[in-house]
Write an enzyme that holds these catalytic residues in place. Structure first.
Site, short mmCIF file in Angstrom:
data_model
loop_
_atom_site.label_atom_id
_atom_site.label_comp_id
_atom_site.label_asym_id
_atom_site.label_seq_id
_atom_site.Cartn_x
_atom_site.Cartn_y
_atom_site.Cartn_z
CE LYS A 73 -3.65 -2.29 2.15
NZ LYS A 73 -4.10 -2.88 3.65
CD GLN A 117 -3.73 -4.68 6.37
OE1 GLN A 117 -3.70 -3.42 5.77
NE2 GLN A 117 -4.09 -5.76 5.97
CG ASP A 140 -10.05 -0.52 4.69
OD1 ASP A 140 -9.76 -0.72 3.63
OD2 ASP A 140 -9.45 -0.57 5.64
N1 GUN Z 1 -6.85 -7.09 5.73
C1 GUN Z 1 -7.06 -7.56 4.41
N2 GUN Z 1 -7.57 -7.10 3.35
C2 GUN Z 1 -7.83 -5.46 4.30
C3 GUN Z 1 -8.25 -4.46 3.66
O1 GUN Z 1 -8.82 -4.31 2.44
N3 GUN Z 1 -8.33 -3.54 4.57
C4 GUN Z 1 -7.79 -3.51 5.72
N4 GUN Z 1 -7.96 -2.62 6.65
N5 GUN Z 1 -7.28 -4.63 6.19
C5 GUN Z 1 -7.35 -5.80 5.22
#
Ligand code: GUN
Length: 301
Positions: A73, A117, A140
């Site tokens: 990211k 996350q 998200d």
């Molecule tokens: N963990 C796995 N995929 C994601 C996601 O798209 N967003 C977040 N915040 N955590 C994740």
């Protein structure tokens, strides 16, 4: 399609009814690169107006998979011109500490998007954390307010993975309208919002899960099959109607590396179009996160 950003990456010739034609491999890496290019252009416009789009990323603990996602990211943010504010907290972080951090990020005018996350360590209440994030910074799309807006068909942040699937379909000219769509998996992050987005795009949607009777038979009804289960290579050719479009949301770590929920080698000869793992849905999720963060910055600009 309402949420289609309006570009075409691949040519899709439509269902082939299993006539031996080769399936279109849906190239998520390519579609994601196009989305990032557009995002970079929007970032440049924001910067000309003195606004630096900024995503705060919160990572609690040292789960290697989560750390790897966060690194990817950050790389995407750098490419697109988004400032990435990193908050790495120890696994022992208390609920009060993470609550306070979320409050300070909510109040910080430099921060446009907040990503915590998942999964969080077990002693932390993930629902409480998600609800604490300001819906306007919830890039998200996990906050109940944004999920509610999705249910109502109103503008709001959409969860990145299902939104990425819709963009991929659009980029390949695959219109779900009138299709029988089957989503396998009912998670709040993928399965449920995926079903709602497909419904919004006028598909006839069935959501399957672990209690579904005769899952292969239900899946074989699908013109569009979305696998979001979390079990490596579970969906083989016996689940797939000839000519179906197959989208694999799974990312499973196996002894032989990363594997999707779809047994690609088994399904590819039967499908008319299919996403690979890696290089399918994964890069799309992150590209939509970038687009959502820029949208959050534009909203306050
Ligand atoms: N963990 C796995 N995929 C994601 C996601 O798209 N967003 C977040 N915040 N955590 C994740």
């Amino acid at each position: 399609m309402r949420h289609h950003l309006g570009y075409t990456v691949g040519a899709f010739s439509g269902p082939t009814e299993g006539d031996g034609a080769v399936a279109t491999i849906i190239d998520g890496t390519a579609v994601a690169a196009t989305i990032r290019q557009r995002a970079a252009a929007r970032t440049a416009e924001l910067r000309e107006r003195g606004i630096e789009p900024c995503l705060a990323v919160v990572l609690v603990g040292d789960d290697p998979a989560s750390a790897a996602y966060v690194r990817m990211k950050e790389r995407d943010c750098a490419e697109v011109g988004i400032v990435s504010l990193d908050h790495r907290l120890p696994a022992e972080t208390s609920q009060q500490e993470i609550d306070r951090l979320i409050d300070s990020l909510n109040d910080d005018p430099r921060v446009h998007g907040i990503l915590v996350q998942m999964p969080l360590p077990r002693h932390l209440d993930a629902e409480r954390v998600i609800e604490r994030i300001s819906p306007t910074k919830d890039v998200d799309g996990f906050h109940p307010e944004n999920l509610g807006l999705l249910v109502r068909g109103l503008p709001g942040f959409r969860a990145c993975t299902p939104a990425g699937v819709m963009e991929m379909l659009g980029a390949y000219g695959i219109d779900p309208s009138g299709m029988r769509a089957v989503v396998v998996g009912r998670s709040t992050i993928v399965g449920k919002p995926m079903a709602l987005l497909l419904l919004e795009a006028n598909a006839t949607v069935t959501v399957c899960h672990s209690r579904t009777r005769d899952l292969p038979a239900v899946c074989r009804e699908a013109d569009l099959l979305v696998a979001a289960i979390g079990r490596a290579r579970m969906i083989d050719a016996t689940y797939v109607k000839p000519g179906a479009v197959v989208i694999d949301v799974g990312i499973n770590r196996t002894d032989h590396g990363l594997a999707g929920d779809v047994d690609f080698d088994s399904v590819e000869p039967v499908a008319s179009a299919i996403t690979p793992v890696p290089g399918g849905v994964g890069p799309m999720t992150r590209a939509i996160l970038m687009a959502n963060t820029i949208a959050a910055a534009e909203a306050v600009a």
